[in-house]
Write an enzyme that holds these catalytic residues in place. Structure first.
Site, PDB file in Angstrom:
ATOM      1  N   ARG A   1      11.368   3.658   3.715  1.00 31.57           N
ATOM      2  CA  ARG A   1      10.912   2.673   4.700  1.00 31.57           C
ATOM      3  C   ARG A   1      12.099   1.818   5.099  1.00 31.57           C
ATOM      4  O   ARG A   1      12.888   1.411   4.238  1.00 31.57           O
ATOM      5  CB  ARG A   1       9.803   1.792   4.136  1.00 31.57           C
ATOM      6  CG  ARG A   1       9.481   0.612   5.051  1.00 31.57           C
ATOM      7  CD  ARG A   1       8.265  -0.142   4.638  1.00 31.57           C
ATOM      8  NE  ARG A   1       7.054   0.596   4.958  1.00 31.57           N
ATOM      9  CZ  ARG A   1       5.832   0.072   4.919  1.00 31.57           C
ATOM     10  NH1 ARG A   1       5.671  -1.186   4.569  1.00 31.57           N
ATOM     11  NH2 ARG A   1       4.770   0.791   5.213  1.00 31.57           N
TER      12      ARG A   1
ATOM     13  N   ARG B   1       0.811  -1.222   0.000  1.00 27.76           N
ATOM     14  CA  ARG B   1       0.000   0.000   0.000  1.00 27.76           C
ATOM     15  C   ARG B   1       0.844   1.273   0.000  1.00 27.76           C
ATOM     16  O   ARG B   1       0.612   2.183  -0.809  1.00 27.76           O
ATOM     17  CB  ARG B   1      -0.920   0.017   1.239  1.00 27.76           C
ATOM     18  CG  ARG B   1      -2.126  -0.879   1.130  1.00 27.76           C
ATOM     19  CD  ARG B   1      -2.485  -1.457   2.490  1.00 27.76           C
ATOM     20  NE  ARG B   1      -1.505  -2.476   2.801  1.00 27.76           N
ATOM     21  CZ  ARG B   1      -1.679  -3.773   2.506  1.00 27.76           C
ATOM     22  NH1 ARG B   1      -2.814  -4.176   2.036  1.00 27.76           N
ATOM     23  NH2 ARG B   1      -0.731  -4.653   2.735  1.00 27.76           N
ATOM     24  N   THR B   2       1.796   1.359   0.922  1.00 30.39           N
ATOM     25  CA  THR B   2       2.520   2.620   1.107  1.00 30.39           C
ATOM     26  C   THR B   2       3.353   2.944  -0.132  1.00 30.39           C
ATOM     27  O   THR B   2       3.318   4.065  -0.639  1.00 30.39           O
ATOM     28  CB  THR B   2       3.424   2.513   2.351  1.00 30.39           C
ATOM     29  OG1 THR B   2       2.643   2.027   3.429  1.00 30.39           O
ATOM     30  CG2 THR B   2       4.009   3.862   2.714  1.00 30.39           C
TER      31      THR B   2
ATOM     32  N   HIS C   1       4.812   5.486  11.737  1.00 30.72           N
ATOM     33  CA  HIS C   1       4.358   5.377  10.342  1.00 30.72           C
ATOM     34  C   HIS C   1       3.436   6.582  10.145  1.00 30.72           C
ATOM     35  O   HIS C   1       2.213   6.457  10.130  1.00 30.72           O
ATOM     36  CB  HIS C   1       3.626   4.051  10.146  1.00 30.72           C
ATOM     37  CG  HIS C   1       3.346   3.675   8.724  1.00 30.72           C
ATOM     38  ND1 HIS C   1       3.478   4.561   7.668  1.00 30.72           N
ATOM     39  CD2 HIS C   1       2.930   2.499   8.176  1.00 30.72           C
ATOM     40  CE1 HIS C   1       3.153   3.942   6.544  1.00 30.72           C
ATOM     41  NE2 HIS C   1       2.820   2.695   6.825  1.00 30.72           N
TER      42      HIS C   1
ATOM     43  N   LYS D   1      25.523  -5.581  -1.399  1.00 31.66           N
ATOM     44  CA  LYS D   1      26.978  -5.789  -1.552  1.00 31.66           C
ATOM     45  C   LYS D   1      27.742  -5.204  -0.373  1.00 31.66           C
ATOM     46  O   LYS D   1      28.963  -5.070  -0.424  1.00 31.66           O
ATOM     47  CB  LYS D   1      27.461  -5.124  -2.844  1.00 31.66           C
ATOM     48  CG  LYS D   1      26.788  -5.640  -4.094  1.00 31.66           C
ATOM     49  CD  LYS D   1      27.235  -4.815  -5.292  1.00 31.66           C
ATOM     50  CE  LYS D   1      26.365  -5.079  -6.499  1.00 31.66           C
ATOM     51  NZ  LYS D   1      26.550  -4.060  -7.551  1.00 31.66           N
TER      52      LYS D   1
HETATM   53  N1   CP Z   1      -0.274  -0.047   5.841  1.00 31.74           N
HETATM   54  C1   CP Z   1       0.919  -0.368   5.299  1.00 31.74           C
HETATM   55  O1   CP Z   1       1.955   0.209   5.649  1.00 31.74           O
HETATM   56  O2   CP Z   1       0.859  -1.338   4.333  1.00 31.74           O
HETATM   57  P1   CP Z   1       2.112  -1.806   3.474  1.00 31.74           P
HETATM   58  O3   CP Z   1       3.075  -2.479   4.413  1.00 31.74           O
HETATM   59  O4   CP Z   1       1.573  -2.731   2.428  1.00 31.74           O
HETATM   60  O5   CP Z   1       2.755  -0.577   2.879  1.00 31.74           O
END
Ligand code: CP
Length: 308
Positions: A108, A58-59, A136, A86
């Protein structure tokens, strides 16, 4: 003019005014996503790097769509296809990305604080797309936008967050953001998965599923984060589902117009019964749709606004 600064590393420290600005901007940009040609020239000439050192559906997708809808040029880098494999360090990788003059890096990482490290060492704006068990922030914002759309406000709402709170960066951002906006947050889950930070951030810790859902306007269910568990902290998925999973019977205890949310990915039959996940109270796909709008808003506010 935005008072947000150059980065979005977390919701901690943001004011209610900052959060309202982001949500209002997302609400106005949302209309672009309903057009037949879903593109505006706002970020033409800007470059956004999506640097995901941890899995995401999603993100990552919604950040890429958000940047493209605002006409930014986008590049994606994954851990498995980068020279991190590496032995290149994170800072060296970031400095090499910086040398190519991007305007913003979305990151991320499984390590809490990794985006903050990048913000210290490189020049582009940084957006935290989830760092370890820390925060998040864009999920917290899209959750608040979804709640505001369904409830018309955030102030004075009763919000229950249930599940693996200890390992959830979503829970931390939700608690911080919702508290700032005047909601009352309660948490529940296995005692081994309820962290001390919940109370210190202002959430009430409940002792039963009944107490957690009773009178709730909003129920946010969390996934058990198996990838972050060192030990077996509960006996079995079956027992977890019985004691901590949300089923139709629980919804009768909540407010009549309760909404059920989940950041995804959902473990069907574990934290959410299929009839709730697919039922009329679930707004999980509204959350996903709002993810694009919130990320468009942040890109616009961080690198698109004329005067910052
Ligand atoms: N909600 C969320 O962070 O989903 P993803 O891990 O798929 O990005």
């Amino acid at each position: 003019m935005s008072g947000l600064g150059r980065h979005m590393l977390g919701l901690e420290g943001l004011t209610a005014q900052d959060i309202t600005l982001i949500l209002d901007t997302a609400s106005s940009l949302k209309e672009i996503n309903t057009r037949s040609i879903k593109k505006v020239p706002t970020l033409r000439g800007k470059t956004v790097v999506h640097f995901f050192v941890e899995a995401s559906t999603r993100t990552r997708t919604s950040f890429e769509i958000a940047a493209k809808r605002l006409s930014a040029d986008t590049v994606s880098l994954s851990a498995s296809t980068s020279s991190l494999t590496k032995g290149e360090t994170l800072i060296d990788t970031a400095k090499n990305l910086e040398a190519m003059a991007p305007d913003l890096i979305v990151m991320r990482h499984s390590m809490s604080g990794a985006p903050h490290l990048l913000a210290k060492h490189v020049g582009p704006s940084i957006i935290n797309a989830g760092d370890g068990t820390h925060e998040h922030p864009t999920q917290g914002l899209l959750d608040m936008l979804t709640i505001r759309e369904h409830k018309g406000r955030l102030d004075g709402l009763e919000v229950a967050i249930i599940g693996d709170v200890a390992h959830s960066r979503v829970a931390r951002s939700d608690i911080i953001g919702l508290n700032t906006m005047g909601s009352r947050v309660r948490v529940f889950g296995p005692r081994t998965l309820l962290p001390p930070f919940a109370e210190s951030l202002g959430a009430r810790v409940c002792r039963s599923m009944h107490e957690a859902v009773e009178g709730a306007d909003v129920i946010i269910m969390l996934r058990v984060q198996r990838e972050r568990l060192d030990d077996v902290l509960f006996p079995s998925q079956r027992e977890y589902a019985q004691r901590f999973g949300l089923g139709s019977r629980h919804l009768a205890l909540a407010k009549p117009e309760v909404i059920v949310m989940h950041p995804g990915p959902v473990n069907r039959g574990v934290e959410l019964s299929p009839e709730v996940a697919d039922g009329p109270y679930a707004v999980i796909l509204d959350q996903v749709a709002n993810g694009v709008a919130v990320r468009m808003a942040l890109l616009y506010l961080l690198i698109g606004a004329e005067v910052r």
